[in-house]
Write a protein that holds these residues in place. Structure first.
Motif, mmCIF file in Angstrom:
data_model
loop_
_atom_site.group_PDB
_atom_site.id
_atom_site.type_symbol
_atom_site.label_atom_id
_atom_site.label_comp_id
_atom_site.label_asym_id
_atom_site.label_seq_id
_atom_site.Cartn_x
_atom_site.Cartn_y
_atom_site.Cartn_z
ATOM 1 N N SER A 1 0.662 -1.106 0.104
ATOM 2 C CA SER A 1 0.103 0.070 0.147
ATOM 3 C C SER A 1 0.764 1.173 -0.083
ATOM 4 O O SER A 1 2.223 1.258 0.060
ATOM 5 C CB SER A 1 -0.807 0.147 1.412
ATOM 6 O OG SER A 1 -0.137 0.367 2.320
ATOM 7 N N ARG A 2 0.230 2.291 -0.240
ATOM 8 C CA ARG A 2 1.053 3.591 -0.016
ATOM 9 C C ARG A 2 0.410 4.434 1.094
ATOM 10 O O ARG A 2 -0.744 4.783 0.964
ATOM 11 C CB ARG A 2 0.890 4.552 -1.403
ATOM 12 C CG ARG A 2 1.343 3.553 -2.723
ATOM 13 C CD ARG A 2 2.633 3.146 -2.567
ATOM 14 N NE ARG A 2 3.126 2.765 -4.086
ATOM 15 C CZ ARG A 2 3.073 1.424 -4.322
ATOM 16 N NH1 ARG A 2 2.589 0.300 -3.672
ATOM 17 N NH2 ARG A 2 3.826 0.917 -5.572
ATOM 18 N N GLU A 3 1.361 5.343 1.840
ATOM 19 C CA GLU A 3 0.959 6.300 2.585
ATOM 20 C C GLU A 3 1.344 7.403 1.836
ATOM 21 O O GLU A 3 2.650 7.643 1.248
ATOM 22 C CB GLU A 3 2.027 5.838 3.864
ATOM 23 C CG GLU A 3 1.495 4.961 4.623
ATOM 24 C CD GLU A 3 0.302 5.003 5.275
ATOM 25 O OE1 GLU A 3 -0.281 6.216 5.683
ATOM 26 O OE2 GLU A 3 -0.616 3.938 5.584
ATOM 27 N N VAL A 4 0.659 8.418 1.883
ATOM 28 C CA VAL A 4 0.816 9.554 1.052
ATOM 29 C C VAL A 4 0.663 11.072 2.081
ATOM 30 O O VAL A 4 -0.110 10.986 2.813
ATOM 31 C CB VAL A 4 -0.112 9.985 0.187
ATOM 32 C CG1 VAL A 4 0.201 11.175 -0.749
ATOM 33 C CG2 VAL A 4 -0.078 8.486 -0.937
ATOM 34 N N ARG A 5 1.829 11.471 2.280
ATOM 35 C CA ARG A 5 1.860 12.825 3.021
ATOM 36 C C ARG A 5 1.721 13.865 2.030
ATOM 37 O O ARG A 5 2.534 14.185 0.894
ATOM 38 C CB ARG A 5 3.306 12.787 3.667
ATOM 39 C CG ARG A 5 3.552 14.057 4.500
ATOM 40 C CD ARG A 5 4.683 14.121 5.288
ATOM 41 N NE ARG A 5 5.179 15.590 5.790
ATOM 42 C CZ ARG A 5 5.121 15.889 6.840
ATOM 43 N NH1 ARG A 5 4.254 15.058 7.706
ATOM 44 N NH2 ARG A 5 5.107 17.159 7.296
ATOM 45 N N ALA A 6 0.670 14.794 2.537
ATOM 46 C CA ALA A 6 0.227 15.883 1.530
ATOM 47 C C ALA A 6 0.732 17.459 2.174
ATOM 48 O O ALA A 6 0.288 17.350 3.348
ATOM 49 C CB ALA A 6 -1.057 15.978 1.015
ATOM 50 N N GLU A 7 1.665 18.063 1.736
ATOM 51 C CA GLU A 7 1.857 19.151 2.443
ATOM 52 C C GLU A 7 1.614 20.444 1.447
ATOM 53 O O GLU A 7 2.073 20.470 0.158
ATOM 54 C CB GLU A 7 3.568 19.322 2.642
ATOM 55 C CG GLU A 7 3.883 18.270 3.531
ATOM 56 C CD GLU A 7 5.632 18.161 3.717
ATOM 57 O OE1 GLU A 7 6.211 18.991 2.528
ATOM 58 O OE2 GLU A 7 6.007 17.441 4.258
#
Length: 165
Positions: free
Chosen positions: A140-146
């Motif tokens: 799976s992918r963990e996505v950090r959006a800044e």
């Protein structure tokens, strides 16, 4: 570079990446935004761009700009504004930046999607949004959006509402 807001997302599979891209395409700010995509090889940066461009109405082949550095599109849903997909993975010489006219592309209205932005560090203007994709052991992918600008912050808020609906 200051961060105005951060959100975390999880993509358990490819359809989740596609839903995220469709949600991004539904945000009004997308037409004139700079998004940096961080993550290792195979993290899903190019997949996200392809899903986003499709969601914006691009038909035909969507190529990875690995060798050309940039591919340009005119998505119907951006009302005449272009979308530029950059891949700086093989970018080595800062003179390429000026010679290729990238400064002009980043200064003009439109969507700018930049993979491997660290390879062009010092030349890229600050992004509105930075997405960092991290592959997990279960694939799976963990996505950090800044969000780095007010426009990016507004997009993140709209994105969160769309994905919760």
């Amino acid at each position: 570079m200051s961060i105005l807001e951060t959100r975390q997302f999880r993509w358990p599979d490819e359809p989740a990446c596609e839903r995220f891209a469709q949600a991004l395409a539904g945000c009004p700010q997308i037409a004139d935004l700079s998004i940096e995509l961080e993550g290792g090889l195979g993290a899903g940066k190019t997949s996200l761009v392809r899903h986003l461009l499709r969601a914006l109405g691009v038909t035909g082949r969507i190529k990875s700009p690995s060798y050309a550095v940039v591919e340009d599109y005119l998505p119907p849903s951006l009302n005449g504004l272009p979308a530029h997909h950059f891949d700086f993975y093989r970018f080595n010489d800062p003179r390429e930046w000026e010679d290729a006219g990238f400064r002009d592309l980043f200064a003009a209205p439109g969507l700018k999607l930049s993979e491997w932005p660290a390879k062009a560090a010092g030349m890229l203007p600050p992004p509105d949004l930075r997405l960092t994709l991290d592959v997990q052991p279960d694939d799976s992918r963990e996505v950090r959006a800044e969000a780095h600008t007010a426009r990016g912050q507004a997009l993140l808020l709209d994105l969160a509402h769309i994905l919760q609906a």
